[in-house]
Design a protein around this motif. Structure first.
Motif, PDB file in Angstrom:
ATOM      1  N   LEU A   1     -55.639   0.685 -90.372  1.00  0.00           N
ATOM      2  CA  LEU A   1     -54.664   0.606 -89.338  1.00  0.00           C
ATOM      3  C   LEU A   1     -54.391   1.736 -88.650  1.00  0.00           C
ATOM      4  O   LEU A   1     -54.128   2.825 -89.306  1.00  0.00           O
ATOM      5  N   ASP A   2     -53.980   1.607 -87.196  1.00  0.00           N
ATOM      6  CA  ASP A   2     -53.528   2.866 -86.626  1.00  0.00           C
ATOM      7  C   ASP A   2     -52.857   2.397 -85.360  1.00  0.00           C
ATOM      8  O   ASP A   2     -53.443   2.302 -84.234  1.00  0.00           O
ATOM      9  N   PHE A   3     -51.696   2.184 -85.478  1.00  0.00           N
ATOM     10  CA  PHE A   3     -50.850   1.391 -84.457  1.00  0.00           C
ATOM     11  C   PHE A   3     -49.667   1.943 -84.169  1.00  0.00           C
ATOM     12  O   PHE A   3     -48.875   2.791 -85.025  1.00  0.00           O
ATOM     13  N   ASN A   4     -49.242   2.068 -82.737  1.00  0.00           N
ATOM     14  CA  ASN A   4     -47.941   2.717 -82.312  1.00  0.00           C
ATOM     15  C   ASN A   4     -47.200   1.604 -81.480  1.00  0.00           C
ATOM     16  O   ASN A   4     -47.924   1.340 -80.535  1.00  0.00           O
ATOM     17  N   ALA A   5     -46.095   1.599 -81.744  1.00  0.00           N
ATOM     18  CA  ALA A   5     -45.288   0.534 -81.089  1.00  0.00           C
ATOM     19  C   ALA A   5     -44.138   1.447 -80.559  1.00  0.00           C
ATOM     20  O   ALA A   5     -43.060   1.627 -81.171  1.00  0.00           O
ATOM     21  N   ILE A   6     -44.145   1.799 -79.203  1.00  0.00           N
ATOM     22  CA  ILE A   6     -43.112   2.718 -78.669  1.00  0.00           C
ATOM     23  C   ILE A   6     -42.450   2.016 -77.522  1.00  0.00           C
ATOM     24  O   ILE A   6     -42.703   1.724 -76.572  1.00  0.00           O
ATOM     25  N   PHE A   7     -41.098   1.599 -77.594  1.00  0.00           N
ATOM     26  CA  PHE A   7     -40.407   0.762 -76.580  1.00  0.00           C
ATOM     27  C   PHE A   7     -41.115  -0.568 -76.458  1.00  0.00           C
ATOM     28  O   PHE A   7     -41.211  -1.239 -75.457  1.00  0.00           O
ATOM     29  N   GLY A   8     -41.880  -1.019 -77.423  1.00  0.00           N
ATOM     30  CA  GLY A   8     -42.507  -2.330 -77.351  1.00  0.00           C
ATOM     31  C   GLY A   8     -42.695  -3.096 -78.658  1.00  0.00           C
ATOM     32  O   GLY A   8     -42.096  -2.457 -79.897  1.00  0.00           O
ATOM     33  N   GLY A   9     -43.642  -3.999 -78.975  1.00  0.00           N
ATOM     34  CA  GLY A   9     -43.946  -4.548 -80.231  1.00  0.00           C
ATOM     35  C   GLY A   9     -45.207  -4.775 -80.251  1.00  0.00           C
ATOM     36  O   GLY A   9     -46.213  -5.046 -79.325  1.00  0.00           O
ATOM     37  N   ILE A  10     -45.914  -4.929 -81.485  1.00  0.00           N
ATOM     38  CA  ILE A  10     -47.091  -5.191 -82.127  1.00  0.00           C
ATOM     39  C   ILE A  10     -47.039  -6.105 -83.090  1.00  0.00           C
ATOM     40  O   ILE A  10     -46.402  -6.372 -83.914  1.00  0.00           O
ATOM     41  N   LYS A  11     -48.226  -6.744 -83.037  1.00  0.00           N
ATOM     42  CA  LYS A  11     -48.475  -7.901 -84.154  1.00  0.00           C
ATOM     43  C   LYS A  11     -49.976  -7.346 -84.405  1.00  0.00           C
ATOM     44  O   LYS A  11     -50.946  -7.642 -83.535  1.00  0.00           O
TER      45      LYS A  11
ATOM     46  N   ILE B   1     -45.933   4.363 -93.034  1.00  0.00           N
ATOM     47  CA  ILE B   1     -45.135   3.600 -92.027  1.00  0.00           C
ATOM     48  C   ILE B   1     -44.090   4.165 -91.570  1.00  0.00           C
ATOM     49  O   ILE B   1     -43.249   4.785 -92.572  1.00  0.00           O
ATOM     50  N   ASN B   2     -43.528   4.484 -90.320  1.00  0.00           N
ATOM     51  CA  ASN B   2     -42.659   5.035 -89.723  1.00  0.00           C
ATOM     52  C   ASN B   2     -41.974   4.005 -88.854  1.00  0.00           C
ATOM     53  O   ASN B   2     -42.758   3.721 -87.894  1.00  0.00           O
ATOM     54  N   SER B   3     -40.484   3.920 -89.006  1.00  0.00           N
ATOM     55  CA  SER B   3     -39.771   3.049 -88.262  1.00  0.00           C
ATOM     56  C   SER B   3     -38.549   3.883 -87.973  1.00  0.00           C
ATOM     57  O   SER B   3     -37.529   4.514 -88.858  1.00  0.00           O
ATOM     58  N   ILE B   4     -38.577   4.390 -86.621  1.00  0.00           N
ATOM     59  CA  ILE B   4     -37.596   5.299 -86.107  1.00  0.00           C
ATOM     60  C   ILE B   4     -36.792   4.357 -84.926  1.00  0.00           C
ATOM     61  O   ILE B   4     -37.572   4.046 -84.076  1.00  0.00           O
ATOM     62  N   PHE B   5     -35.538   4.189 -85.183  1.00  0.00           N
ATOM     63  CA  PHE B   5     -34.867   3.224 -84.344  1.00  0.00           C
ATOM     64  C   PHE B   5     -35.622   1.939 -83.966  1.00  0.00           C
ATOM     65  O   PHE B   5     -35.444   1.481 -82.793  1.00  0.00           O
ATOM     66  N   GLY B   6     -36.316   1.703 -85.161  1.00  0.00           N
ATOM     67  CA  GLY B   6     -37.118   0.288 -84.787  1.00  0.00           C
ATOM     68  C   GLY B   6     -37.293  -0.286 -86.182  1.00  0.00           C
ATOM     69  O   GLY B   6     -36.608  -0.081 -87.198  1.00  0.00           O
ATOM     70  N   GLY B   7     -38.048  -1.207 -86.152  1.00  0.00           N
ATOM     71  CA  GLY B   7     -38.188  -2.174 -87.312  1.00  0.00           C
ATOM     72  C   GLY B   7     -39.752  -2.550 -87.529  1.00  0.00           C
ATOM     73  O   GLY B   7     -40.679  -2.606 -86.433  1.00  0.00           O
ATOM     74  N   SER B   8     -40.025  -2.668 -89.021  1.00  0.00           N
ATOM     75  CA  SER B   8     -41.412  -2.991 -89.311  1.00  0.00           C
ATOM     76  C   SER B   8     -41.379  -3.987 -90.464  1.00  0.00           C
ATOM     77  O   SER B   8     -40.653  -4.084 -91.143  1.00  0.00           O
ATOM     78  N   ARG B   9     -42.368  -4.972 -90.280  1.00  0.00           N
ATOM     79  CA  ARG B   9     -42.343  -6.231 -91.326  1.00  0.00           C
ATOM     80  C   ARG B   9     -43.877  -6.162 -91.786  1.00  0.00           C
ATOM     81  O   ARG B   9     -44.759  -6.052 -90.831  1.00  0.00           O
ATOM     82  N   LEU B  10     -43.818  -5.751 -92.976  1.00  0.00           N
ATOM     83  CA  LEU B  10     -45.228  -6.021 -93.539  1.00  0.00           C
ATOM     84  C   LEU B  10     -45.298  -7.386 -94.425  1.00  0.00           C
ATOM     85  O   LEU B  10     -44.291  -7.430 -95.339  1.00  0.00           O
TER      86      LEU B  10
END
Length: 138
Positions: free
Chosen positions: A28-38, A75-84
């Motif tokens: 996995l190599d994903f970045n969600a910056i001011f947006g979202g990914i699934k 996994i880095n969540s900075i002013f954001g959220g992540s769900r595994l």
């Protein structure tokens, strides 16, 4: 392709190497910056990777993924959220640093349930003013 050898950068080893039998779908190599990914991961030789959610959200579904041994997921969540979303029989070891944030394993605790010692997921990274939730559907 043009007959040239292709090279790829291996972040974990910090060097360039020629691709082997591993697929790009194994990492996995994903970045969600001011947006979202699934992302739904279906690799049967999953190797880990990196997910960053900065002022955004990331959801990674690993219910159909498989691996043997120990893998790492940064996994880095900075002013954001992540769900595994992971299978309930995987062993999860969190080494995530939480600064005004949280890391929560919300999987159901099943009495006498056994975790598979051959499937260890180590979480590394940061939760800064953000959150990381670990869930399971089973």
């Amino acid at each position: 392709y043009c007959g040239r050898m292709q090279w790829q950068y291996d972040k974990r080893a910090h060097n360039w190497e020629t691709p082997g039998t591993e697929s790009i779908e194994d990492y996995l190599d994903f970045n969600a910056i001011f947006g979202g990914i699934k992302k739904n991961v279906i690799s049967k030789t999953f190797r880990g990777g990196e997910v960053n959610a900065i002022f955004g959200g990331a959801e990674v579904n690993l219910m159909n993924a498989d691996f043997t041994g120990t893998i790492e997921l940064e996994i880095n969540s900075i002013f954001g959220g992540s769900r595994l979303i992971i299978p309930s029989h995987w062993t999860v070891k969190s080494e995530v640093a939480a600064v005004m944030g949280s890391v929560e394993d919300k999987r159901m605790v099943v009495k006498d349930a056994q975790h598979d010692p051959n499937k260890v997921l180590i979480l590394r990274g940061n939760a800064v003013f953000g959150g990381i939730d670990i869930q399971s559907y089973s």
